[in-house]
Write a protein that holds these residues in place. Structure first.
Motif, short mmCIF file in Angstrom:
data_model
loop_
_atom_site.label_atom_id
_atom_site.label_comp_id
_atom_site.label_asym_id
_atom_site.label_seq_id
_atom_site.Cartn_x
_atom_site.Cartn_y
_atom_site.Cartn_z
N TYR A 80 0.67 -0.20 4.65
CA TYR A 80 1.04 1.20 4.49
C TYR A 80 2.06 1.62 5.56
CZ TYR A 80 0.41 6.29 4.05
OH TYR A 80 0.60 7.64 3.89
N ARG A 98 3.23 7.63 1.77
CA ARG A 98 3.76 7.50 3.14
C ARG A 98 4.85 8.55 3.37
NH1 ARG A 98 4.57 3.94 7.69
NH2 ARG A 98 5.59 5.42 9.05
N ALA A 130 0.86 -1.19 0.00
CA ALA A 130 0.00 0.00 0.00
C ALA A 130 0.89 1.24 0.00
CB ALA A 130 -0.93 -0.01 1.21
N ARG A 131 0.90 1.95 -1.10
CA ARG A 131 1.76 3.13 -1.25
C ARG A 131 1.08 4.42 -0.81
NH1 ARG A 131 6.52 0.68 -1.78
NH2 ARG A 131 6.56 -0.77 -3.50
N TYR A 132 -0.27 4.39 -0.68
CA TYR A 132 -1.02 5.61 -0.38
C TYR A 132 -2.01 5.40 0.77
CZ TYR A 132 0.47 7.06 -5.05
OH TYR A 132 1.21 7.38 -6.15
N MET A 133 -2.24 6.48 1.50
CA MET A 133 -3.36 6.61 2.43
C MET A 133 -4.40 7.41 1.66
SD MET A 133 -4.58 6.44 5.70
CE MET A 133 -3.19 6.41 6.83
N THR A 164 -6.82 2.82 4.22
CA THR A 164 -5.84 2.14 3.37
C THR A 164 -5.71 0.72 3.89
OG1 THR A 164 -3.63 2.31 2.38
CG2 THR A 164 -3.79 2.79 4.73
N GLN A 186 5.19 -0.73 5.06
CA GLN A 186 5.65 -0.81 3.67
C GLN A 186 6.06 -2.24 3.30
OE1 GLN A 186 5.67 1.98 1.04
NE2 GLN A 186 3.97 1.91 2.51
#
Length: 192
Positions: A86, A109, A46-49, A81, A89
């Motif tokens: 996240y 992040r 998960a690269r984004y919130m 997310t 990572q």
């Protein structure tokens, strides 16, 4: 405007100025996804919130019997997310998808970490949001064991008034830890 809702929420939690409002626009990217779009697949990082402007999202996993188990539907305060992935990572064991068409804002992040270091107000906001996520998760577990199914149903509908019209009953039932037939019965009882 995609930033009104998030700016209003942040301003309710901490004092922000014009520069902070500009910063929000700099670090949060508007994105739109269609119903059923998978944002994070199992095995992805998960690269984004995400901040939810409109729509419904869910986070779920596949259990040992191959059944989907919904862990979250639209977390409080609108941020969501695949949290463990996240934060660490690392690869997600959950699937994060759009239940409906969604208008979202997303932040990486790295950008979130920089934002929270920016000044004391942003650090306080981060603390408030993390505490709310922890409180929400603890309350969900407590409610699961201490409230009746009907009480949990009322709490959910109070928090998300249009959930019954927007989200399939099977997802809601899974989220509540009950069978879809039981949820249908409760819904009929309270709406007739």
């Amino acid at each position: 405007m995609p930033y009104q809702k998030i700016t209003r929420l942040i301003a309710e939690l901490v004092r922000i100025d014009k520069f902070d409002q500009h910063l929000i626009k700099e670090v949060f990217e508007p994105v739109s996804y269609r119903k059923s779009h998978v944002i994070v697949s199992s095995g992805d990082i998960a690269r984004y919130m995400y901040f939810i402007n409109t729509g419904y999202l869910r986070l779920y996993h596949i259990d040992g019997d191959g059944e989907e188990v919904t862990n979250h539907i639209n977390c409080p305060m609108g941020f969501m997310t695949a949290f463990n992935s996240y934060i660490t990572q690392t690869r997600s064991h959950e699937i994060f998808e759009c239940i409906t068409d969604c208008e979202l804002l997303r932040i990486t992040r790295g950008n979130l970490d920089e934002l929270l270091k920016h000044n004391q107000r942003w650090a306080e906001l981060g603390k408030i949001l993390y505490e709310e996520i922890i409180r929400y998760n603890e309350q969900k577990v407590k409610d699961q064991v201490s409230l009746t199914t009907k009480q949990r149903y009322f709490n959910l509908v109070e928090q998300l008034p249009d959930i019954m019209q927007q989200v399939p009953l099977s997802y809601i039932a899974s989220f509540m830890g009950i069978k879809p037939d039981s949820l249908s019965r409760i819904h009929r009882e309270v709406t007739t």
